[in-house]
Scaffold this motif. Structure first.
Motif, short mmCIF file in Angstrom:
data_model
loop_
_atom_site.label_atom_id
_atom_site.label_comp_id
_atom_site.label_asym_id
_atom_site.label_seq_id
_atom_site.Cartn_x
_atom_site.Cartn_y
_atom_site.Cartn_z
N MET A 1 -4.75 -3.15 -6.50
CA MET A 1 -3.45 -3.69 -5.99
C MET A 1 -3.53 -3.79 -4.48
SD MET A 1 0.42 -2.19 -6.66
CE MET A 1 0.04 -1.48 -8.22
N SER A 2 -3.08 -4.89 -3.91
CA SER A 2 -3.12 -5.08 -2.47
C SER A 2 -2.08 -4.19 -1.80
CB SER A 2 -2.83 -6.55 -2.13
OG SER A 2 -1.46 -6.81 -2.44
N ARG A 3 -2.19 -4.10 -0.46
CA ARG A 3 -1.22 -3.28 0.27
C ARG A 3 0.19 -3.86 0.09
NH1 ARG A 3 -2.89 -1.90 6.29
NH2 ARG A 3 -4.55 -0.93 5.14
N LEU A 4 0.28 -5.18 0.15
CA LEU A 4 1.58 -5.83 -0.04
C LEU A 4 2.10 -5.54 -1.44
CD1 LEU A 4 3.60 -7.75 1.32
CD2 LEU A 4 2.34 -9.65 0.34
N GLY A 5 1.18 -5.60 -2.41
CA GLY A 5 1.57 -5.30 -3.78
C GLY A 5 2.04 -3.88 -3.94
N ASN A 6 1.38 -2.94 -3.23
CA ASN A 6 1.79 -1.54 -3.27
C ASN A 6 3.20 -1.38 -2.74
OD1 ASN A 6 -0.40 -0.30 -4.40
ND2 ASN A 6 -1.42 0.13 -2.46
N SER A 7 3.48 -2.02 -1.60
CA SER A 7 4.81 -1.89 -0.98
C SER A 7 5.89 -2.43 -1.91
CB SER A 7 4.87 -2.67 0.35
OG SER A 7 4.03 -2.08 1.30
N ARG A 8 5.57 -3.55 -2.53
CA ARG A 8 6.55 -4.18 -3.42
C ARG A 8 6.78 -3.31 -4.66
NH1 ARG A 8 4.35 -9.63 -4.41
NH2 ARG A 8 4.79 -9.95 -2.21
N ALA A 9 5.68 -2.83 -5.24
CA ALA A 9 5.79 -1.98 -6.44
C ALA A 9 6.54 -0.69 -6.12
CB ALA A 9 4.39 -1.65 -6.98
N LEU A 10 6.27 -0.12 -4.97
CA LEU A 10 6.95 1.10 -4.57
C LEU A 10 8.44 0.84 -4.42
CD1 LEU A 10 7.01 4.03 -3.55
CD2 LEU A 10 6.50 3.17 -1.27
N GLN B 165 8.77 1.95 4.59
CA GLN B 165 9.05 3.01 3.61
C GLN B 165 7.77 3.44 2.91
OE1 GLN B 165 12.08 1.80 0.78
NE2 GLN B 165 10.66 0.48 -0.36
N HIS B 166 6.85 2.49 2.71
CA HIS B 166 5.57 2.84 2.09
C HIS B 166 4.78 3.77 3.01
CE1 HIS B 166 1.43 2.41 0.62
NE2 HIS B 166 1.98 2.13 -0.55
N ARG B 167 4.73 3.40 4.29
CA ARG B 167 4.00 4.21 5.26
C ARG B 167 4.62 5.60 5.40
NH1 ARG B 167 4.26 0.61 10.06
NH2 ARG B 167 3.96 -1.10 8.66
N ALA B 168 5.96 5.62 5.41
CA ALA B 168 6.67 6.90 5.57
C ALA B 168 6.35 7.84 4.42
CB ALA B 168 8.17 6.65 5.64
#
Lengths: 254, 188
Positions: A1-10, B165-168
């Motif tokens: 999963m890409s970093r962007l994908g991680n942020s979105r999934a999170l 928020q991901h980084r945090a």
């Protein structure tokens, strides 16, 4: 999963977590969800009932007839005056009963919550500083009345010190006055009077109350010194006062 | 719940005092969660809370939107008032003591003491985050705002909020020693 994908999934998993649903997170972000769930409780606050009651009373005093855009400015001034008047006439058992509460009594916290809510009704540094000074006077009177009772004296002393800190904060910012000299004069005189009263009290209270009164006296002396130094700084050509804009009348943007 | 709030907003715009009480009860807790982490003193946070609602009540005629938009608007007001207060307050040594409300209180039972210590550990870790990351987390997890709403409050793009928020959370997880996912579990 890409970093962007991680942020979105999170983000999507957090939406589910906050909605009370199963986050159903990808294993890669599961530790982050676990962390989020752990810290959620330390980030959440609740409004205590006394403060809520005070705020609701304040809002009730401040509401009125529907307003249109072009009457908004006039309405602001009228609501301010009406709220000030209505606030003192509020029904609400909590408000009426709490006004007689003394330090150490159960409703003393409610009384102070209503007083705190009152700050929001004063606009401008000067008005709020004057109100804070008035509260110092109340706290001093309560401290004098409590001097025969250990528990009440301790509660009154703590409340008195908080009131002094409030005055300091309202009169000066970064050591510079944010109110006119006349108000500083009044504050210094009031604090001088506090020191005299507390000195007298020290000689008359029972032994067990003396350390609390001494502590209050020391704090009052410190506050007086703080105000005096602040005024001296403004009058000292070597110091260039920092103007603190009073933004209390700035409107919001919708 | 959302339709009830939409209705309350509509009535509040007409001056209905009970409607504003409904809105206060719905949003006061989340707002206080945000404000209490922006200022050092609990009293200041409650003062700002009152100011926020008074200002919203005064200006609600200018607001045109639904419950989701109202929440972001309310938080935006609170954010601006907190900035104003931060500029006014002088940091004195006593202020560190004033923040003791964030630290564990008197220890009661062993269980309470352990819980308090854990809270303190978690809160200290949050405090170590960069300000922007901390602010996003407080709004997201403490106040329950969506990323889009947080963006509207702080003046950031939604994508930027998600990244923060991901980084945090990644920083917090590392700081708190939360085990990472095993490499074999990450095979896709």
């Amino acid at each position: 999963m890409s970093r962007l994908g991680n942020s979105r999934a999170l983000d999507e998993a957090l939406d589910r977590l906050l909605a009370g649903e199963d986050p159903d997170a990808h294993v890669r972000i599961a530790p982050l969800l676990q962390t989020a769930a752990a810290i959620q409780s330390v980030l959440t606050e609740t409004v205590d009932p006394a403060t809520q009651a005070a705020h609701l009373a304040l809002l009730e005093a401040g509401t009125g007839a529907p307003r249109t855009e072009h009457t908004l400015r006039r309405r602001i001034a009228v609501v301010g005056l009406a709220a000030t008047m209505a606030f003192t006439l509020l029904s609400g058992v909590a408000f009426a009963v709490s006004q007689e509460a003394r330090p150490g009594e159960p409703l003393f916290g409610v009384k102070r919550a209503f007083e705190r809510a009152g700050f929001a009704m004063h606009r401008g540094h000067g008005s709020r500083a004057t109100f804070a000074l008035k509260l110092v006077g109340r706290r001093l009177a309560e401290l004098r009345a409590a001097a025969g009772n250990q528990a009440a004296t301790d509660a009154a002393r703590a409340a008195y010190e908080e009131a002094l800190a409030e005055v300091e904060m309202r009169l000066l910012s970064n050591g510079q006055p944010v109110v006119v000299d006349g108000l500083l004069d009044d504050a210094e005189e009031e604090l001088r009077h506090n020191v005299v009263v507390l000195n007298d009290l020290l000689g008359t209270v029972p032994t067990q109350a003396q350390s609390a009164i001494q502590r209050a006296l020391d704090r009052a002396s410190e506050a007086r010194e703080f105000v005096s130094k602040g005024r001296a700084r403004r009058n000292d050509p070597a110091h260039r006062p920092r103007r603190v804009p009073d933004r209390s009348s700035r409107g919001s943007r919708g | 719940m959302s339709s009830e709030l939409d209705e309350a907003i509509g009535r509040a715009r007409s001056g209905d005092r009970e409607a504003f009480a409904v809105l206060y009860r719905a949003y006061a807790g989340p707002l206080l969660s945000f404000l209490a982490k922006r200022v050092r003193r609990r009293d200041d946070a409650e003062d700002l809370l009152a100011q926020t609602f008074l200002e919203a009540m005064r200006d609600i005629a200018r607001f045109d939107g639904d419950a989701a938009g109202f929440r972001a608007w309310l938080f935006r007001i609170a954010h601006l008032r907190a900035i104003d207060l931060a500029r006014q307050i002088e940091r004195r040594p006593e202020d560190d003591l004033e923040a003791a409300g964030d630290r564990p209180g008197p220890l009661g039972t062993d269980e309470q003491a352990l819980a308090a210590l854990e809270r303190s550990r978690l809160w200290d870790a949050v405090q170590r985050l960069p300000e922007e990351q901390r602010r996003v987390l407080v709004l997201r997890l403490g106040s329950g705002l969506t990323s889009a709403e947080i963006g509207a409050v702080l003046g950031k793009r939604t994508g930027a909020v998600k990244a923060l928020q991901h980084r945090a959370l990644a920083n917090l997880a590392r700081d708190l020693g939360v085990p990472r996912a095993a490499p074999e579990a990450l095979q896709e």
